[in-house]
Structures are given as structure tokens and as C-alpha cells.
Design a protein around this motif. Sequence first.
Motif, PDB file in Angstrom:
ATOM      1  N   GLY A 125       0.800  -1.231   0.000  1.00 38.30           N
ATOM      2  CA  GLY A 125       0.000   0.000   0.000  1.00 38.30           C
ATOM      3  C   GLY A 125       0.835   1.284   0.000  1.00 38.30           C
ATOM      4  N   ALA A 140      -0.206   5.067  -1.126  1.00 32.32           N
ATOM      5  CA  ALA A 140      -0.189   6.176  -0.155  1.00 32.32           C
ATOM      6  C   ALA A 140       0.586   7.369  -0.724  1.00 32.32           C
ATOM      7  CB  ALA A 140       0.412   5.713   1.168  1.00 32.32           C
ATOM      8  N   THR A 191      -2.590   3.044   6.293  1.00 32.28           N
ATOM      9  CA  THR A 191      -2.347   2.228   5.091  1.00 32.28           C
ATOM     10  C   THR A 191      -2.319   0.743   5.430  1.00 32.28           C
ATOM     11  OG1 THR A 191      -1.062   4.033   4.121  1.00 32.28           O
ATOM     12  CG2 THR A 191      -0.654   1.838   3.230  1.00 32.28           C
ATOM     13  N   ALA A 242      -7.736   3.677  -2.604  1.00 28.99           N
ATOM     14  CA  ALA A 242      -7.126   4.844  -1.953  1.00 28.99           C
ATOM     15  C   ALA A 242      -8.257   5.862  -1.874  1.00 28.99           C
ATOM     16  CB  ALA A 242      -5.979   5.384  -2.793  1.00 28.99           C
ATOM     17  N   VAL A 268      -5.827   4.013   2.764  1.00 25.94           N
ATOM     18  CA  VAL A 268      -5.410   3.091   1.688  1.00 25.94           C
ATOM     19  C   VAL A 268      -5.608   1.686   2.243  1.00 25.94           C
ATOM     20  CG1 VAL A 268      -3.412   2.161   0.445  1.00 25.94           C
ATOM     21  CG2 VAL A 268      -3.729   4.635   0.592  1.00 25.94           C
ATOM     22  N   HIS A 269      -6.433   0.890   1.575  1.00 29.71           N
ATOM     23  CA  HIS A 269      -6.686  -0.473   2.065  1.00 29.71           C
ATOM     24  C   HIS A 269      -7.490  -1.255   1.029  1.00 29.71           C
ATOM     25  CE1 HIS A 269     -10.782   0.911   2.702  1.00 29.71           C
ATOM     26  NE2 HIS A 269     -10.322   1.898   3.459  1.00 29.71           N
TER      27      HIS A 269
END
Length: 437
Positions: A200, A204, A226, A251, A265-266
Motif C-alpha cells: 500500500g 499512499a 495504510t 485509496a 489506503v486499504h
Amino acid sequence: MASRTIRIGLIGYGVVGQGIVQLLSDNAATIEGRLGAPIEIRRVVARSPDKVREIEPPEGTLSFDPDDVLNDPDIDIVVEVVGGIEPAKSFVQKAIESGKHVVTANKALLAEHSELIEFAESKGVDLYFEAAVAGGIPIIRLLREAFSSDRIIALRGIVNGTSNYILSRMTVAGLEFEEALREAQEKGFAEADPTLDIGGGDAAHKLTILTTLAYGARLTPDRIPTTGIEDVTAVDIHFANRFGYVIKPLAVARALDGGKLDLRVHPALVRRGSVLASISGALNAVYVEGAMLGPCLTSGLGAGALPTAMSVVSDIVDVGRNLLVGAHGRVPSRAFQGEHLKDMEVQDPGDHRCHWYLRFTVRDRPGILARIAGVLGASTVSIEQMVQEGIGQDDGPVVVVMLTHTSLERNLMGALEEIATLDDVVEPPMALRIEED
Ligand SMILES: NC(=O)c1ccc[n+]([C@@H]2O[C@H](COP(=O)([O-])OP(=O)(O)OC[C@H]3O[C@@H](n4cnc5c(N)ncnc54)[C@H](OP(=O)(O)O)[C@@H]3O)[C@@H](O)[C@H]2O)c1
């Protein structure tokens, strides 16, 4: 309009550098027609003399000394396509110091060192970076110019092609994460060291840049909560599908009431049939919601030699247009200017509320589901749907999946910590956010 040649020096001659040389050659007439002047590559700098290059640089331009670009008074624009922080940062700094305009594709550098943009502004040179986010998709230009009259409510992106490719292959072909990663590496969609992509970090970096453009926020990537995609399994993809969802690497930046930003962010579940669910394979997309415009989707290739070169060269054309009329800084690099660029508070992740997907791996013993539900209930997390697949044989584990009603992240995380310690819970619980657009 002045009639002259725009002279560029390229530092970095890898995937993107070679794409730029090819594009400038293939599209020379079109570009000249739009710019009103030819672009000349004065110098191309690489690091390794022995490397075989697919695309030959223009005759007599190849060098292995960046100073051949940085110290050449005839070069108007330095194009940095080396990547990473150092020595790219020193190259950009030195170029600005010498009064040269800079075009870069380097998201890590800009996300970590936005002071370079201020330095360029103070020196009266342009610093543009369209290729730094989502490769060939013109999302920077869109936010910087097309959205200059609108307030942005939210921005949701799939900005890492490697992660999207992996999750898409897990969805379509039923692959496990490791198999999909190996396939992505074999096909050139993932680096030998994929940490920044699957963890991630790359997304990011890109979200940092997008958030500055969308909200005027001064930001560094370490402030963005993140999570990578490494823990998503084929079982999660299967259950998400059963509930009508697809798992996507997101994001997200949202303006909250009260002036804070919700940045994340995931991987997340998005409803099958929704706009972002249809962005598959290595494609990227950014879905922007403007207060006046409403929703606006851009999608395309987020990487690759020619799509990325397209963005880099479009920036060169923009800077070239400025040079031809003796202007600079007309369109500010970060869309917002002066005191309108400000520190903004980022919401504590614990304060985020959403529906959740939860997966528990438990021994099939009487009472275990009631105990899990009890812990969740005590933390005000209520279950909307629940599925158990299979029957535990010979005391083997079974998988139980739940979707929750809207719950506070802090409460949910507390409950999951407690559930992880229960007898008969054999793996740490998996939790994924459900993102509604
Ligand atoms: N690849 C993509 O699809 C893509 C998409 C969007 C953005 N970007 C960004 O574009 C930038 C370049 O990426 P890339 O994929 O083209 O990387 P790459 O293929 O690894 O190329 C990097 C180039 O930089 C050169 N280089 C490294 N250190 C140098 C030094 N000290 N002096 C001079 N040259 C040096 C290398 O030389 P040698 O060739 O001699 O080793 C190589 O030519 C990165 O910031 C990346 O994040 C890439």
C-alpha cells in the motif's frame, strides 16, 4: 509566438525513459503541431554503460553523467525518470537551482519532498508531474485545471495496478494471493520486490499527491492509514462474491464536516456492478465526486512505457508552451496557492464508520458463534448477515463470515482483539471495510 526549439535532457533511461524517446519520435509531427515548436532531445543519461536498451537514444545523446544535462545551459527542461529518493532528489534540486524547468514521474519523491515544489516556485520554474499518479490517466491535470471551480467531496482511486491485477486474478481465476503475485511478476505487472505495491506504500504516495491537489492539504504519506492486500485470501474473495461484492485495492480521500480529512489506503469490498468494481486487471481509475459536477470517472493504464511517457511528454508540451510565451507558474503545480495550502487534520482511523466484512476461523464447537456475537454486541457492533460454510470434521476449523451494520472502527478493532483470544478461535480474525460510493 516565439519560434524556437524546446530542448530537453532526460535523466533515466529505463522503462519510462525509453518510452519517452519512442513517443517523441513516433508522435513528433503531432506534438509539434500542438506545441508550435519541435522538441529536441539534447541528452539522455543512464547509469550502466553495458546495458542493452530496446530503444536506441537519438544519435550522440547517450551519456552516463547527469551533469551533462544539469550543467548544459541550452537545456530548457530536465526530465527526471530515475525513480526513488536519492539521487533523483539531488538531480531535481540542481536542475531547479540552474533555472531549468522539471518534469518528473516520481511519486515517492514528490510525496516525501513537496518542498521541491516550493523551491521551484521560488526560483520561477515549473515542476510538473502528471505521470506520478496513475501513469497515463490525466488525473493531475483534471484536479489541477478542470476541477478548479469545484469543491471535491470525495475521491476514490484504484491507483496501484499491481494490487488490482493480483486481486482481479484471485477473483476471476480463483488464485491464492501468492499464485496471483507470482503470475503478476512473470507478466511484468509486479516488481521483483513488490513490497511498496502490495503493502500500500505506493498508493499512499499517490494519495498524498492527489489529496494536496484536491484539498490544498500539506501532507506526508506517513499520515495516511495504510493497509496492504497481502492478507486477502481466496476465501475472502469467494465470500465477498457470495454477498454481492468484489474486493478492490482502494485509496480514499474524503472531506468531512468540521474540516478534517478521511484518508485511507486499504483493500475494501465494493458492490458488484458499482463503477470501481468494473476496473479490472492492471487498470487504474480515479472516481472523483465534485460538489457541483457530481461523479466523474477516469480510467486507463496506470503504468507501462508508452502510457506513462504520454503523460510525461504532455507535461513537456505544457512547459514548452509556457516557454514559448515567456511565462511560468500560470497553473500552480499543486492547484492551490500560498496560504491556501495548509496543514489539515486527518481523521483518526478509529473514528471511521462503515459496514464491515469479518472472517473468523474457529473450531466447530457449541457456543463459539454466540461468544463471538456476544463480544461484538458488547462493543455495539451488530451483525447484518452471517454465513458458515462446511462442517468442521475431526475437530478441524470452519470459516464463519459476517457482514456488520455500520460500526465505529475503534469499537470493532477492540472487539476483534478480544475475539482473537477466545478458545476455539484458531486464526486472527480478518476485517475488511465495505466502501459505498
Ligand atoms: N514503469 C512505469 O510504468 C511507471 C509508471 C508511472 C511512473 N513511473 C515512475 O517513473 C520513474 C522511472 O521508472 P522506470 O520504470 O522507468 O524505472 P527503471 O526502468 O528502473 O529506470 C530507471 C532509470 O534510471 C537510471 N538511473 C538510476 N540511477 C541513476 C543515476 N544515478 N544516474 C543516472 N541514471 C540513473 C537507470 O539506469 P540504467 O538503465 O543504466 O540502470 C534507468 O535507466 C519512477 O519514478 C517510477 O515511479 C514508472
